[in-house]
Design a protein around this motif. Structure first.
Motif, PDB file in Angstrom:
ATOM      1  N   CYS A 120       0.844  -1.196   0.000  1.00 17.26           N
ATOM      2  CA  CYS A 120       0.000   0.000   0.000  1.00 17.26           C
ATOM      3  C   CYS A 120       0.881   1.249   0.000  1.00 17.26           C
ATOM      4  O   CYS A 120       2.088   1.167   0.261  1.00 17.26           O
ATOM      5  N   TYR A 121       0.284   2.368  -0.293  1.00 17.54           N
ATOM      6  CA  TYR A 121       0.995   3.636  -0.229  1.00 17.54           C
ATOM      7  C   TYR A 121       1.370   3.951   1.217  1.00 17.54           C
ATOM      8  O   TYR A 121       0.628   3.644   2.147  1.00 17.54           O
ATOM      9  N   LYS A 122       2.518   4.587   1.387  1.00 12.30           N
ATOM     10  CA  LYS A 122       2.903   5.142   2.681  1.00 12.30           C
ATOM     11  C   LYS A 122       2.535   6.614   2.687  1.00 12.30           C
ATOM     12  O   LYS A 122       2.508   7.266   1.633  1.00 12.30           O
ATOM     13  N   LEU A 123       2.244   7.154   3.851  1.00 11.55           N
ATOM     14  CA  LEU A 123       1.870   8.558   3.952  1.00 11.55           C
ATOM     15  C   LEU A 123       2.906   9.457   3.285  1.00 11.55           C
ATOM     16  O   LEU A 123       2.561  10.431   2.613  1.00 11.55           O
ATOM     17  N   ALA A 124       4.171   9.123   3.437  1.00 13.30           N
ATOM     18  CA  ALA A 124       5.245   9.946   2.872  1.00 13.30           C
ATOM     19  C   ALA A 124       5.107  10.131   1.363  1.00 13.30           C
ATOM     20  O   ALA A 124       5.474  11.172   0.818  1.00 13.30           O
ATOM     21  N   PHE A 125       4.552   9.117   0.669  1.00 11.82           N
ATOM     22  CA  PHE A 125       4.430   9.200  -0.785  1.00 11.82           C
ATOM     23  C   PHE A 125       3.401  10.237  -1.226  1.00 11.82           C
ATOM     24  O   PHE A 125       3.391  10.660  -2.380  1.00 11.82           O
ATOM     25  N   LEU A 126       2.508  10.634  -0.337  1.00 17.28           N
ATOM     26  CA  LEU A 126       1.400  11.516  -0.685  1.00 17.28           C
ATOM     27  C   LEU A 126       1.696  12.978  -0.389  1.00 17.28           C
ATOM     28  O   LEU A 126       0.840  13.834  -0.609  1.00 17.28           O
ATOM     29  N   LEU A 127       2.892  13.257   0.120  1.00 14.69           N
ATOM     30  CA  LEU A 127       3.256  14.611   0.528  1.00 14.69           C
ATOM     31  C   LEU A 127       4.204  15.242  -0.482  1.00 14.69           C
ATOM     32  O   LEU A 127       5.206  14.631  -0.886  1.00 14.69           O
ATOM     33  N   ALA A 128       3.911  16.488  -0.867  1.00 20.78           N
ATOM     34  CA  ALA A 128       4.670  17.152  -1.922  1.00 20.78           C
ATOM     35  C   ALA A 128       6.152  17.274  -1.593  1.00 20.78           C
ATOM     36  O   ALA A 128       7.007  17.182  -2.483  1.00 20.78           O
ATOM     37  N   GLU A 129       6.479  17.439  -0.314  1.00 25.70           N
ATOM     38  CA  GLU A 129       7.884  17.668   0.060  1.00 25.70           C
ATOM     39  C   GLU A 129       8.767  16.461  -0.208  1.00 25.70           C
ATOM     40  O   GLU A 129       9.998  16.571  -0.229  1.00 25.70           O
ATOM     41  N   ASN A 130       8.157  15.288  -0.448  1.00 31.85           N
ATOM     42  CA  ASN A 130       8.946  14.057  -0.631  1.00 31.85           C
ATOM     43  C   ASN A 130       9.071  13.610  -2.087  1.00 31.85           C
ATOM     44  O   ASN A 130       9.752  12.618  -2.364  1.00 31.85           O
ATOM     45  N   GLU A 131       8.439  14.328  -3.006  1.00 27.36           N
ATOM     46  CA  GLU A 131       8.475  13.889  -4.407  1.00 27.36           C
ATOM     47  C   GLU A 131       9.906  13.819  -4.943  1.00 27.36           C
ATOM     48  O   GLU A 131      10.251  12.948  -5.735  1.00 27.36           O
ATOM     49  N   GLN A 132      10.752  14.731  -4.495  1.00 23.13           N
ATOM     50  CA  GLN A 132      12.142  14.756  -4.977  1.00 23.13           C
ATOM     51  C   GLN A 132      12.901  13.491  -4.581  1.00 23.13           C
ATOM     52  O   GLN A 132      13.920  13.154  -5.188  1.00 23.13           O
ATOM     53  N   PHE A 133      12.411  12.781  -3.581  1.00 17.20           N
ATOM     54  CA  PHE A 133      13.077  11.571  -3.108  1.00 17.20           C
ATOM     55  C   PHE A 133      12.447  10.292  -3.673  1.00 17.20           C
ATOM     56  O   PHE A 133      13.150   9.319  -3.913  1.00 17.20           O
ATOM     57  N   THR A 134      11.139  10.296  -3.852  1.00 19.38           N
ATOM     58  CA  THR A 134      10.460   9.060  -4.265  1.00 19.38           C
ATOM     59  C   THR A 134      10.467   8.850  -5.764  1.00 19.38           C
ATOM     60  O   THR A 134      10.411   7.722  -6.233  1.00 19.38           O
ATOM     61  N   GLY A 135      10.510   9.951  -6.536  1.00 13.68           N
ATOM     62  CA  GLY A 135      10.357   9.806  -7.971  1.00 13.68           C
ATOM     63  C   GLY A 135       8.999   9.206  -8.289  1.00 13.68           C
ATOM     64  O   GLY A 135       8.008   9.463  -7.592  1.00 13.68           O
ATOM     65  N   LYS A 136       8.936   8.392  -9.321  1.00 15.06           N
ATOM     66  CA  LYS A 136       7.676   7.733  -9.682  1.00 15.06           C
ATOM     67  C   LYS A 136       7.450   6.536  -8.763  1.00 15.06           C
ATOM     68  O   LYS A 136       8.304   5.647  -8.640  1.00 15.06           O
ATOM     69  N   VAL A 137       6.289   6.514  -8.106  1.00 14.69           N
ATOM     70  CA  VAL A 137       5.978   5.450  -7.142  1.00 14.69           C
ATOM     71  C   VAL A 137       5.060   4.414  -7.779  1.00 14.69           C
ATOM     72  O   VAL A 137       4.062   4.754  -8.425  1.00 14.69           O
ATOM     73  N   GLU A 138       5.402   3.158  -7.601  1.00 10.68           N
ATOM     74  CA  GLU A 138       4.523   2.058  -8.007  1.00 10.68           C
ATOM     75  C   GLU A 138       4.386   1.098  -6.828  1.00 10.68           C
ATOM     76  O   GLU A 138       5.383   0.682  -6.239  1.00 10.68           O
ATOM     77  N   VAL A 139       3.139   0.771  -6.478  1.00 12.99           N
ATOM     78  CA  VAL A 139       2.885  -0.144  -5.364  1.00 12.99           C
ATOM     79  C   VAL A 139       2.652  -1.542  -5.919  1.00 12.99           C
ATOM     80  O   VAL A 139       1.769  -1.746  -6.761  1.00 12.99           O
ATOM     81  N   LEU A 140       3.432  -2.492  -5.467  1.00 15.26           N
ATOM     82  CA  LEU A 140       3.375  -3.867  -5.975  1.00 15.26           C
ATOM     83  C   LEU A 140       2.672  -4.794  -4.990  1.00 15.26           C
ATOM     84  O   LEU A 140       2.798  -4.643  -3.780  1.00 15.26           O
ATOM     85  N   ASN A 141       1.945  -5.731  -5.537  1.00 19.22           N
ATOM     86  CA  ASN A 141       1.300  -6.762  -4.734  1.00 19.22           C
ATOM     87  C   ASN A 141       2.258  -7.939  -4.606  1.00 19.22           C
ATOM     88  O   ASN A 141       2.571  -8.611  -5.589  1.00 19.22           O
TER      89      ASN A 141
END
Length: 373
Positions: free
Chosen positions: A57-78
């Motif tokens: 699932c998504y982590k809260l950090a992935f949904l915050l604008a300040e972290n985009e520079q660190f996460t890049g493109k996020v894909e959640v895998l099952n």
């Protein structure tokens, strides 16, 4: 990065610094090293990933604008994690996706008439900004409202009557008796913050005792008169972008603090706060937060917020609860933006294209709902 509870130091921090200097593509697994999952990581040594492949699932950090520079493109895998375990865990944070939105849509009776779908008033408009009211009114009508009236200065009457013939106009002074005929009031698009505008907003707040939708300059007027905030009718909806939120409630050191402050204020004021952003957060008085999953950067254009105001106002008028109107409105707004981007591109999109795509957005949700049956 999973399980991190303090900033990375020593050899690990040095490794992160080395990785960030490389020109290689960087893929982080589950979390970029150095990034906290559920609190601010500002100041931490953090891997700057081009892609993050996360699990479950998504982590809260992935949904915050300040972290985009660190996460890049996020894909959640099952990866087969236990669904039973996840269902037992409690969290105030969820992501609104199509399946949740489909459950909110109210069916329409074949014998329905316009009186069944609400009577909305949108107040706003000023010299040079009547286009905001045109956009908001048009979006309100596309949301499915039965009747729409716009309260505008006399100078805008010809503009509105020509651009949005389905809407009725009021250019005279509002009275308590007049306000009572409306199901909901949306306020703010293009309104300005003159003393006269502030008096109009105060009058509406004190004489209209149903939930309102408050955006744009109405929020700025509230920021200048914060003693009016406790007078808002319960379950009113505030739709600030981060700067408007700051004017209303004060500054925050990071995105997590801003979100926590929004949760606090939604509870204190018994209002719904729609904190706008890429993952717009619908913050409810009960402490729950629903992050939206639709939308794109092309929607960062003048008038997009006025469109959202109109959509949410129209849904609230139709009998959707404040929670439902906010969640469905934000999702529809983003989905229409996504559809518009496929035709106009993100760079070439304008706010009117979002309105023109609302019908297609409705169809995508409704048709999928029917096929699911």
């Amino acid at each position: 990065g999973t399980g991190l509870n303090r900033p990375v130091a020593g050899i690990h921090a040095a490794a992160i610094e080395h990785i960030n200097k490389t020109t290689c593509k960087v893929i982080s697994i589950d979390m970029p090293a150095g990034l906290f999952a559920n609190k601010s990581s500002i100041g931490n040594p953090i891997v700057k990933a081009t892609n993050t492949l996360s699990f479950g699932c998504y982590k809260l950090a992935f949904l915050l604008a300040e972290n985009e520079q660190f996460t890049g493109k996020v894909e959640v895998l099952n990866i087969g994690l236990s669904k039973a375990f996840a269902e037992k865990e409690t969290t105030p944070f969820t992501i609104t996706e199509k399946k949740e939105v489909q459950l909110l849509i109210k069916p329409r009776s074949n014998h329905a008439h316009k009186g069944n779908f609400g009577n909305a008033l949108v107040a706003g408009g000023g010299s040079g900004k009547m286009g905001a009211m045109v956009l908001s009114a048009s979006a309100c009508l596309r949301s499915g409202v039965g009747l729409l009236t716009v309260a505008i200065p006399p100078s805008g009457d010809n503009i509105l009557q020509t651009a949005v013939p389905e809407a009725m106009t009021i250019t005279a002074t509002l009275t308590p008796e007049l306000l009572q005929q409306f199901t909901v009031i949306g306020a703010g698009p293009g309104w300005g913050i003159s003393p006269n505008t502030q008096k109009q907003l105060q009058f509406i707040i004190e004489n209209f005792h149903k939930p309102m939708v408050i955006d744009a300059d109405a929020l700025n007027c509230l920021a200048l008169n914060k003693d009016w905030l406790p007078k808002l009718t319960a379950n009113s909806i505030l739709t600030p972008h981060p700067k408007e939120f700051e004017r209303l409630f004060g500054s925050s050191n990071n995105d997590v603090e801003r979100l926590e402050l929004a949760m606090q204020k939604a509870n204190e004021l018994n209002t719904v706060i729609v904190l706008k952003g890429h993952y717009t957060a619908v913050v409810l008085p009960d402490g729950n937060v629903h992050f939206n999953s639709t939308g794109n950067p092309g929607m960062a254009t003048g008038g997009s917020g006025d469109v959202l105001t109109g959509i949410i106002t129209g849904l609230l008028a139709q009998g959707y609860s404040s929670k439902e109107a906010a969640m469905l409105g934000v999702y529809l707004h983003g989905l229409a933006g996504d559809i518009a981007a496929t035709t106009h591109s993100q760079q070439g999109m304008r706010a009117g294209d979002i309105i023109n795509s609302l019908g297609s957005a409705w169809l995508e949700i409704i048709n999928n709902k029917k096929s699911a049956k």
